[in-house]
Design a protein around this motif. Structure first.
Motif, PDB file in Angstrom:
ATOM      1  N   SER A  71      57.377  41.735  92.641  1.00 19.74           N
ATOM      2  CA  SER A  71      57.695  41.442  94.242  1.00 19.74           C
ATOM      3  C   SER A  71      59.644  41.480  94.082  1.00 19.74           C
ATOM      4  O   SER A  71      59.569  41.948  95.052  1.00 19.74           O
ATOM      5  CB  SER A  71      57.454  40.307  94.677  1.00 19.74           C
ATOM      6  OG  SER A  71      55.720  40.004  95.200  1.00 19.74           O
ATOM      7  N   GLY A 106      60.344  44.781  95.447  1.00 18.61           N
ATOM      8  CA  GLY A 106      60.668  44.939  97.099  1.00 18.61           C
ATOM      9  C   GLY A 106      62.142  45.439  97.320  1.00 18.61           C
ATOM     10  O   GLY A 106      62.329  46.112  98.421  1.00 18.61           O
ATOM     11  N   SER A 152      63.635  48.817  99.722  1.00 22.39           N
ATOM     12  CA  SER A 152      64.324  48.268 100.133  1.00 22.39           C
ATOM     13  C   SER A 152      65.119  49.721 100.311  1.00 22.39           C
ATOM     14  O   SER A 152      65.889  50.461 101.295  1.00 22.39           O
ATOM     15  CB  SER A 152      65.183  47.240  99.892  1.00 22.39           C
ATOM     16  OG  SER A 152      65.909  46.994  98.788  1.00 22.39           O
ATOM     17  N   SER A 193      61.964  43.294 102.212  1.00 25.93           N
ATOM     18  CA  SER A 193      61.706  44.618 101.757  1.00 25.93           C
ATOM     19  C   SER A 193      60.434  43.257 100.408  1.00 25.93           C
ATOM     20  O   SER A 193      59.294  43.897  99.998  1.00 25.93           O
ATOM     21  CB  SER A 193      62.091  44.800 100.911  1.00 25.93           C
ATOM     22  OG  SER A 193      62.759  46.274 101.756  1.00 25.93           O
ATOM     23  N   MET A 194      60.870  42.399  99.525  1.00 24.70           N
ATOM     24  CA  MET A 194      60.476  41.600  98.719  1.00 24.70           C
ATOM     25  C   MET A 194      59.514  40.210  99.714  1.00 24.70           C
ATOM     26  O   MET A 194      58.349  40.603  98.905  1.00 24.70           O
ATOM     27  CB  MET A 194      61.933  40.859  98.401  1.00 24.70           C
ATOM     28  CG  MET A 194      62.988  41.458  97.185  1.00 24.70           C
ATOM     29  SD  MET A 194      64.384  40.637  96.763  1.00 24.70           S
ATOM     30  CE  MET A 194      65.562  41.168  95.175  1.00 24.70           C
ATOM     31  N   ALA A 252      56.510  42.921  99.940  1.00 26.98           N
ATOM     32  CA  ALA A 252      55.752  43.451  98.134  1.00 26.98           C
ATOM     33  C   ALA A 252      55.605  42.163  97.805  1.00 26.98           C
ATOM     34  O   ALA A 252      53.586  42.535  97.868  1.00 26.98           O
ATOM     35  CB  ALA A 252      56.698  43.647  97.303  1.00 26.98           C
TER      36      ALA A 252
END
Length: 296
Positions: A240, A244, A248, A258-259, A262
């Motif tokens: 992740s 992520g 991003s 974003s992480m 993910a």
């Protein structure tokens, strides 16, 4: 070390440490404890500032860690008196957070006490917040802090794995076997508190809370063995972080957000296609069974 690699390593360490402990929280139905701690530590930050007169990270993080442990103590005390886990968590963190808000309004009106920087830090700033030892730059504080918390959690769980496992699945049987259930509980809560507080300043509360729940929930859908669940949770957390950060860069969006997205994507894939509990998998199995029974 490049800036991107530093961010990825920091995110991976946070995801791995939180996902590792999150498995036990999922099994004990206390998944939102990290969210509770993120709110409950506010009075600890204010008290640490009032006692030290400094806005340095160390005293504030020590105060936050102390209130995090106190939060877990109050939650367990309420649960032992018959209060449901979710209600105990909600009552405790809202009460402590309200106390923190009152302390801020009473004693820090004329002070620029930036709580956002203490609790909801930005992972993109990690490469510039470095640690110095004897005048030498030894790397970002976040990597050292979160890495130390992860190693501590790994060692403690490794030493008492049998006890953690039995207490998580069947506390009554653990008590009958002579295992100190309450001690193991507070040991786990202490590790969770240390890990979350160590991660807050660097990566933000959103990423910490997400990594405490989403990778471990994903692993829960993929296996019925705790040992495998721990490994999958750490792996999903690391993936992740990598995926992520890539998202991003593509969308020029928040790295922590974003992480988290993910990790959510991995959970959705497991929810749909898990060999054990996947929605699509079970639908296909039922379809095959109906087709087999309809054959003459």
């Amino acid at each position: 070390m490049s800036m991107g690699l530093t961010i990825i390593i920091t995110g991976a360490l946070v995801a791995a440490s939180c996902g590792f402990l999150g498995c036990f929280l999922i099994l004990r139905r206390m998944a939102m404890l990290g969210d509770a701690i993120s709110h409950a530590v506010l009075p600890g930050i204010v008290i640490a500032f009032l006692m030290s007169g400094s806005r340095d990270s160390l005293p504030m993080l020590l105060g936050a860690a102390a209130l995090g442990l106190l939060c877990t103590f109050f939650i367990q005390s309420l649960r032992s008196q018959g209060v449901q886990s979710d209600a105990a968590i909600s009552v405790t963190f809202t009460a402590l957070f309200a106390i923190g808000v009152i302390l801020v309004s009473l004693y820090t009106r004329q002070v620029d006490l930036d709580l956002d920087c203490v609790l909801y830090g930005e992972i993109a700033y990690v490469p510039w917040d470095t640690l110095y030892l004897f005048g030498n730059n030894i790397g970002p504080k976040a990597i050292w802090g979160v890495g130390t918390a992860f190693i501590l959690s790994f060692l403690v769980v490794g030493l008492f794995f049998k006890e953690f496992k039995i207490v998580s699945f069947d506390p009554q049987m653990a008590a009958a076997l002579g295992i100190p259930v309450l001690l193991i509980h507070y040991l786990l809560m202490g590790l969770v508190s240390i890990t979350t507080v160590a991660s807050f300043e660097s990566v933000g509360a959103i990423l910490v809370v997400a990594m405490l729940t989403v990778p471990s929930a994903t692993a829960y859908l993929l296996t019925d063995r705790l040992e495998t669940m721990l490994a999958i949770s750490v792996g999903v957390g690391i993936l992740s972080s990598l995926f992520g950060y890539w998202l991003s860069l593509i969308f020029n969006a928040s790295i922590a957000g974003s992480m988290t997205v993910a990790a959510g994507i991995f959970f959705i894939l497991a929810f749909l296609f898990s060999p054990l509990h996947g929605v699509v998998t079970r639908w296909l199995i039922r379809r095959k069974m109906r087709a087999a029974t309809d054959q003459p």
